[in-house]
Write a protein that holds these residues in place. Structure first.
Motif, short mmCIF file in Angstrom:
data_model
loop_
_atom_site.label_atom_id
_atom_site.label_comp_id
_atom_site.label_asym_id
_atom_site.label_seq_id
_atom_site.Cartn_x
_atom_site.Cartn_y
_atom_site.Cartn_z
N THR A 175 -27.02 -11.98 6.31
CA THR A 175 -27.96 -12.88 6.98
C THR A 175 -27.82 -14.30 6.45
O THR A 175 -27.44 -14.52 5.29
N ASN A 176 -28.15 -15.27 7.29
CA ASN A 176 -28.08 -16.68 6.92
C ASN A 176 -29.35 -17.07 6.16
O ASN A 176 -30.14 -17.89 6.60
N THR A 177 -29.51 -16.46 4.97
CA THR A 177 -30.77 -16.64 4.20
C THR A 177 -30.50 -16.95 2.73
O THR A 177 -31.36 -16.70 1.89
N PHE A 178 -29.35 -17.51 2.43
CA PHE A 178 -28.99 -17.77 1.04
C PHE A 178 -30.04 -18.61 0.33
O PHE A 178 -30.33 -18.42 -0.86
N ASN A 179 -30.63 -19.57 1.04
CA ASN A 179 -31.65 -20.45 0.45
C ASN A 179 -33.04 -20.23 1.05
O ASN A 179 -33.89 -21.12 0.98
N SER A 180 -33.28 -19.06 1.59
CA SER A 180 -34.56 -18.81 2.27
C SER A 180 -35.62 -18.23 1.34
O SER A 180 -36.23 -17.18 1.60
N THR A 181 -35.82 -18.90 0.22
CA THR A 181 -36.95 -18.60 -0.67
C THR A 181 -37.81 -19.86 -0.76
O THR A 181 -37.33 -20.97 -0.53
N SER A 182 -39.05 -19.67 -1.14
CA SER A 182 -39.95 -20.82 -1.27
C SER A 182 -39.45 -21.78 -2.34
O SER A 182 -39.66 -23.00 -2.24
N ILE A 183 -38.75 -21.26 -3.34
CA ILE A 183 -38.23 -22.10 -4.42
C ILE A 183 -37.16 -23.05 -3.88
O ILE A 183 -37.20 -24.27 -4.12
N SER A 184 -36.20 -22.53 -3.14
CA SER A 184 -35.13 -23.36 -2.60
C SER A 184 -35.62 -24.26 -1.47
O SER A 184 -35.20 -25.42 -1.36
N GLN A 185 -36.50 -23.73 -0.62
CA GLN A 185 -36.98 -24.52 0.51
C GLN A 185 -37.95 -25.63 0.08
O GLN A 185 -38.23 -26.55 0.86
#
Length: 468
Positions: free
Chosen positions: A78-88
């Motif tokens: 999935t295209n979610t490598f940076n899909s955490t609240s920390i990265s976003q």
């Protein structure tokens, strides 16, 4: 679905997809493309937030997935490598993490299902990606303050838990904790995942992939491949391996090492070489296929794919190179105690006595106790260093003292030890009669240590809960 995946692992080498980021860069999108209508008035710049495209340019993301599937990929990431609240948080988009993970999983799911419908004899699967975040739980961002952390274990657990919900609801078949440069971050992701499984009464296969950052053969946080495996083996993943940072040739010895010690499937998805002076990647599909084919013939791997710089052409060549090669047999390693600091410590038939240094114990060393009470933690490190230099294979840390905040003292000291590789190369024994102090230490420990100890005096239920 889990049974089908496990059955396929026994039949053939599986193929992961390639670099989503590389394919997005080729689209030459501008700021307006990243924003779409939903984020047209957002206060921060959004160009480069590739994960956002699952919401603003879903057709592009799905087309990229379909391209990798057509090339021969069995498993989509999935295209979610940076899909955490920390990265976003870098983009001021912490509040949309649920949407990012859910929609990205749905896009990959739709692409996989469409392709499977066209080739029902070759089912395709979706791995929900949990990336490393842009913080490090076992390293300080401030060279002048080695004990400082800008993220905690609990912060990471909360962020990963939020991401998990969207991935599972979106229909992933597996979960992939990947590009691990700090093993403590991955242990937070593992904890969040296993707790999510327990809380929701589900189980999905878990893939784990670390990153060897340079020719030293260690992760960024300093662990060797075997030490890394010992630290995360409790997760009982369906696979472990390495991706990113290095090209295929540079990864070979590290894949060989972990293939020898890990009793699970082995994955490898290297970069297309090392970055050139323009930030691009030069390894051709033929070059990567030749070397990954050799990995397969040498019996090192069960899953192959590509990371940065790899395109559908790379995946097509890699899939062809491993087609028909027998997957690596899973070794039946004996059930020894296997610990780690930055380096492994395995107990076997010839280990003999293991020396535990107990001078970093406020109950066992008056000098150490005085230093800790006075807040002289850096001087107290010298005692730990002397023990390791003197032959201690494990160091015991105890902060049980009526004059101390035991949890704070344990956290501070273990964090400081992590910055001293001549000490942290050996495993740590967390020694306390208070479980809260042991927990504080575990949340700072990237390796696999020893708990000394938990007790049955409060009953079987609390004992089992603490042991888990």
């Amino acid at each position: 679905m889990t049974a089908a995946i496990k059955d396929l692992f026994r039949q053939r080498i599986l193929v992961l997809d390639g670099a989503m980021g590389t394919m997005i860069q080729a689209e030459d999108l501008d700021e307006a493309d990243f924003r779409g209508q939903r984020f047209a008035d957002h206060a921060s710049d959004l160009k480069g937030n590739n994960d956002l495209l699952a919401l603003t340019q879903p057709d592009i993301i799905k087309a990229i997935h379909l391209g990798f599937l057509e090339a021969g990929a069995d498993i989509l990431c999935t295209n979610t490598f940076n899909s955490t609240s920390i990265s976003q948080a870098d983009y001021g988009l912490e509040d949309i993490v649920g949407d990012l993970n859910f929609e990205a999983a749905k896009l990959a799911r739709a692409a996989a299902d469409e392709t499977t419908a066209n080739t029902p004899d070759k089912p395709r699967f979706v791995a929900g990606v949990l990336g490393p975040t842009n913080r490090t739980a076992s390293m300080s961002p401030d060279v002048n303050d080695p004990g400082f952390r800008n993220i905690t274990f609990d912060d990471l657990v909360a962020a990963y838990t939020d991401a998990l919900q969207g991935l599972v609801d979106g229909g992933v078949d597996l979960l992939l904790i990947e590009t691990i440069f700090d093993t403590l971050n991955s242990k937070a992701a593992i904890y969040a995942t296993l707790k999510y499984f327990d809380d929701h009464d589900i189980r999905l296969p878990l893939m784990i992939s670390g990153t060897i950052t340079d020719a030293s053969g260690r992760t960024l946080s300093g662990q060797t491949p075997e030490a890394f495996w010992n630290a995360i083996a409790h997760a009982r993943p369906i696979s472990v391996g390495f991706n990113c940072a290095l090209g295929v040739e540079e990864l070979r010895p590290h894949i060989q090492e972990i293939a020898t010690v890990a009793g699970v499937n082995i994955s490898v998805y290297p970069n297309a070489g090392l970055p050139n002076e323009f930030g691009g990647y030069d390894d051709t599909p033929e070059h990567m296929a030749e070397h990954l084919g050799e990995f397969a013939r040498s019996g090192f791997v069960n899953i192959v794919g590509g990371c940065c710089g790899t395109t559908p052409d790379h995946i097509r060549a890699i899939a062809a190179a491993v087609d028909g090669i027998t997957p690596r047999p899973i070794p039946d390693n004996p059930p020894h105690c296997r610990l780690s600091g930055l380096e492994p410590l395995n107990f076997g038939g010839v280990t003999g006595f293991v020396n535990v240094g107990e001078r970093t114990n406020v109950s066992g060393s008056a000098r150490f106790a005085d230093l800790i009470r006075e807040g002289e933690f850096n001087k107290a490190l010298d005692i730990a260093r002397d023990q390791v230099d003197g032959g201690a294979q494990i160091i015991d840390i105890n902060m049980d003292d009526a004059l101390l905040d035991g949890e704070a003292a344990m956290t501070t000291f273990v964090n400081l030890i992590a910055a001293e590789p001549d000490i942290s190369r050996v495993p740590v024994m967390l020694d306390s009669s208070k479980f809260s102090i042991i927990q504080a230490g575990l949340k700072c420990l990237q390796g696999k240590g020893v708990v000394n100890s938990i007790s049955l005096k409060e009953g079987e239920g609390p004992f089992i809960e603490q042991a888990r």
